[in-house]
Design a protein around this motif. Structure first.
Motif: not given
Length: 320
Positions: A235-246
């Motif tokens: 639903g776009g409530t949260i965004g999928l994070p980048s794979s390299d985020q600590p």
């Protein structure tokens, strides 16, 4: 349960399974597959296997259902009609024979187990030493902790394998946006995700806490969390994070690493994965809470798929 209810439930299970297998429209097949998973959960509940029922509903119907819905959406985006065109008769007969043989083997294995196998008599006297009452949790986190520890690393390895499928130049980006293509549906999913995600977090935390003495535990809680994250992402409530985020990577390895460290520390108490007297429940609950977070994030990312070129944050306003 009464005999009539059991009979109706069995017929509904067989009926939904048959429709899911033979219906030509992919969306209808997915809907009946999800219904089949929920009915199987009721069947396990009727057999007093509450832990299995929770896992079936959360994983078999919930996360797997979302995975199939996302797979259909991506097939449609690639121009696939997502409808069955039929299979050769020989192939269908071969599949029928293989399934029938598997059913016979499974039935023979189940029927060969004596009604009183003696397993409960072995486990029950050991439970007071752990300070917990849920025997499933005791088996998974104490008496067969090796299996559970390896499973947590296998799940993490599965995500690494999925990430390895990222196209050239996409790593370490974001997975493709799982959001609804239709703006009104996206807004509906967004509103639902805003309500569901907090509820999923609270429910997951409760399932972990209750899992010490009642049905529940890290795997069930992690699946509930993954479902909440996926719906919120759709639903776009949260965004999928980048794979390299600590922080993302820390969440992924937290559970397995804490489990391994506690297991290694147990060598001082008598052996690998041996809990010191009086600390067993506290250490088990610690493992479960860290595992549920790692399992939830890992499952959500497994369903989301590998990083894709051009993937960006979803549009929270549903404007496309």
């Amino acid at each position: 349960m009464t005999f009539a209810f059991d009979l109706i439930l069995c017929l509904m299970i067989l009926g939904t399974a048959a429709i899911a297998l033979f219906v030509r429209d992919a969306l209808a097949a997915i809907a009946f597959f999800i219904a089949f998973g929920n009915l199987m959960g009721l069947a396990w509940l009727g057999l007093d296997a509450v832990n299995v029922a929770l896992a079936e509903i959360a994983i078999g119907a919930g996360v797997t259902g979302v995975l199939l819905i996302l797979a259909r959406a991506r097939l449609l985006a690639l121009g696939d009609a997502a409808t069955s065109t039929g299979s050769p008769l020989l192939l269908r007969l071969g599949a029928l024979a293989a399934c029938a043989g598997f059913v016979v083997l499974l039935a023979a294995a189940v029927l060969s187990i004596p009604p009183e196998s003696g397993l409960d008599r072995v486990v029950a006297p050991l439970m007071p030493g752990l300070g917990i009452e849920n025997r499933v949790t005791g088996v998974l986190l104490a008496f067969r902790a090796y299996d559970t520890l390896l499973e947590s690393f296998v799940l993490l390895g599965a995500l690494v394998a999925v990430w390895s499928l990222a196209p050239a130049g996409a790593w370490p980006g974001r997975p493709a946006d799982p959001g609804m293509a239709d703006a009104p549906m996206r807004r509906v999913a967004g509103t639902f995700g805003q309500l569901l995600l907090p509820v999923a977090l609270v429910m997951a935390a409760y399932l972990v806490w209750a899992g010490s003495d009642l049905p529940g535990g890290a795997f069930q809680a992690g699946t509930v969390l993954a479902g909440g994250l996926l719906v919120a992402g759709m639903g776009g409530t949260i965004g999928l994070p980048s794979s390299d985020q600590p922080l993302l990577r820390a969440a992924l390895v937290l559970g397995p690493v804490v489990f391994l460290v506690i297991g290694l520390a147990g060598v001082a108490a008598g052996g690998l994965l041996v809990y010191p007297a009086g600390l067993a429940k506290a250490l088990i609950v610690t493992i479960e809470y860290t595992l549920f977070l790692s399992i939830g994030v890992t499952l959500a990312l497994l369903v989301a798929g590998p990083p894709m070129p051009g993937a960006s944050d979803p549009d929270p306003e549903g404007k496309g």
